[in-house]
Design an enzyme around this catalytic site. Structure first.
Site, PDB file in Angstrom:
ATOM      1  N   HIS A  96       7.407  -0.547 -12.165  1.00  0.00           N
ATOM      2  CA  HIS A  96       6.376  -0.616 -11.117  1.00  0.00           C
ATOM      3  C   HIS A  96       7.015  -1.086  -9.807  1.00  0.00           C
ATOM      4  O   HIS A  96       7.923  -1.912  -9.811  1.00  0.00           O
ATOM      5  CB  HIS A  96       5.248  -1.574 -11.530  1.00  0.00           C
ATOM      6  CG  HIS A  96       4.102  -1.499 -10.581  1.00  0.00           C
ATOM      7  ND1 HIS A  96       4.086  -2.203  -9.401  1.00  0.00           N
ATOM      8  CD2 HIS A  96       2.964  -0.759 -10.601  1.00  0.00           C
ATOM      9  CE1 HIS A  96       2.964  -1.909  -8.746  1.00  0.00           C
ATOM     10  NE2 HIS A  96       2.268  -1.027  -9.456  1.00  0.00           N
ATOM     11  N   GLU A 176       3.611   6.722  -7.407  1.00  0.00           N
ATOM     12  CA  GLU A 176       2.926   5.744  -6.564  1.00  0.00           C
ATOM     13  C   GLU A 176       3.715   5.526  -5.272  1.00  0.00           C
ATOM     14  O   GLU A 176       4.681   4.739  -5.269  1.00  0.00           O
ATOM     15  CB  GLU A 176       2.806   4.399  -7.295  1.00  0.00           C
ATOM     16  CG  GLU A 176       2.025   4.473  -8.580  1.00  0.00           C
ATOM     17  CD  GLU A 176       1.444   3.109  -8.948  1.00  0.00           C
ATOM     18  OE1 GLU A 176       0.227   3.015  -9.071  1.00  0.00           O
ATOM     19  OE2 GLU A 176       2.211   2.149  -9.092  1.00  0.00           O
ATOM     20  N   GLY A 245      -4.905   0.033  -9.383  1.00  0.00           N
ATOM     21  CA  GLY A 245      -4.620  -1.381  -9.206  1.00  0.00           C
ATOM     22  C   GLY A 245      -5.864  -2.172  -8.858  1.00  0.00           C
ATOM     23  O   GLY A 245      -6.701  -2.463  -9.720  1.00  0.00           O
TER      24      GLY A 245
HETATM   25  P1  PGA Z   1      -3.613  -0.170  -5.926  1.00  0.00           P
HETATM   26  O1  PGA Z   1      -2.370  -0.409  -6.892  1.00  0.00           O
HETATM   27  O2  PGA Z   1      -4.578   0.726  -6.643  1.00  0.00           O
HETATM   28  O3  PGA Z   1      -4.151  -1.516  -5.636  1.00  0.00           O
HETATM   29  O4  PGA Z   1      -3.063   0.512  -4.700  1.00  0.00           O
HETATM   30  C1  PGA Z   1      -1.838   0.620  -7.657  1.00  0.00           C
HETATM   31  C2  PGA Z   1      -0.643   0.119  -8.405  1.00  0.00           C
HETATM   32  O5  PGA Z   1       0.116  -0.667  -7.825  1.00  0.00           O
HETATM   33  O6  PGA Z   1      -0.421   0.468  -9.568  1.00  0.00           O
END
Ligand code: PGA
Length: 263
Positions: A96, A176, A245
């Site tokens: 991640h 991401e 997230g």
């Molecule tokens: P977010 O995070 O939905 O808050 O942007 C996604 C993630 O980091 O997996």
């Protein structure tokens, strides 16, 4: 793609107490009754995996870890993939961006990306050998006009998957873009751009893995997915699901996103 879409909640450290995590799991269990056509998963913080897994045992919800150690043996404070598996995890988020960022701090001013990618590879191998499905996260730090961000993502995929081709049938990739994480729906990547990156990731996977198997790897999108943009992203972005997230910290909001992903 006939496979069900997959929506993974990445709780990060949003739920800070075991009671809060259990309450969420119970609420999700109630909401899951009658839900079909979409796969749901929770990446829980290590201390909560066991209890959350126990509450959701009789449901199809998958429980996973947010990371696992790249090592086995004497490493104080680490959680091995085998430990995560033994308390009910069946997948693990690997690489991640928030974990990559922690490693990057340690390598300030050095050629650190190869080292980070090497570490991610180690974790992926550990997860897979313990029988956890790796959800491998890749994504550029910033978009660049000259296409450098695309090469950055390709390298993340290549270095994580080197020698791990046999994993293809059990692997999930989560794209991401780091610049889109933790914001609001309007800051997320636009569906058309997501679609382009997904095509690129698929091509890269086909180069690295067996071509046929590469087609079976679900590619998720993550980065400010909220109820407001989920439908557009899933339909026009051509993704196999989401890694969610902040919007997963609240069970009702998360379930709204899940419901939009039903086929
Ligand atoms: P977010 O995070 O939905 O808050 O942007 C996604 C993630 O980091 O997996």
């Amino acid at each position: 793609m006939t496979r069900k879409r997959l929506v993974v909640a990445n709780w990060k450290m949003y739920l800070e107490s075991a009671d809060g995590a259990k309450e969420y799991a119970r609420a999700l269990k109630r909401k899951m009754k009658g839900l079909t056509g979409v796969e749901v998963a929770i990446a829980a913080p290590a201390p909560f995996i066991s209890e959350v897994a126990a509450i959701l045992e009789s449901t199809p919800v998958r429980i996973g870890a947010q990371t696992v150690s790249g090592y086995t043996g004497a490493h104080t404070g680490e959680m091995s993939a085998a430990m995560a598996r033994s308390v009910g995890a069946d997948f693990a988020i690997i690489g991640h961006s928030e974990r990559r960022a922690l490693l990057r701090q340690g390598y300030e001013g050095q050629a650190f990306e190869p080292k980070i990618n090497e570490q991610v590879h180690r974790e992926l191998v550990q997860a897979a050998s313990a029988g956890l499905m790796p959800v491998l996260c890749v994504g550029e730090l910033a978009h660049s006009e000259d296409g450098a961000h695309v090469a950055f993502v390709a390298e993340q995929l290549r270095s994580a998957l080197v020698g791990a081709q046999s994993l293809a049938g059990k692997l999930v990739v989560a794209y991401e873009p780091v610049w889109a994480i933790g914001k609001t729906a309007s800051d997320a990547m636009k569906p058309a751009e997501v679609r382009e990156m997904v095509i690129f990731i698929r091509k890269t996977l086909a180069d690295i893995l067996d071509r046929k198997l590469a087609l079976k790897v679900p590619v998720l999108y993550g980065g400010s997915v909220e109820p407001d943009n989920a439908r557009g992203l899933i339909e026009e972005g051509d993704v196999a699901g989401f890694l969610v997230g902040h919007a997963s910290a609240d069970v009702a909001t998360f379930f709204e996103i899940v419901s939009q992903c039903k086929k």
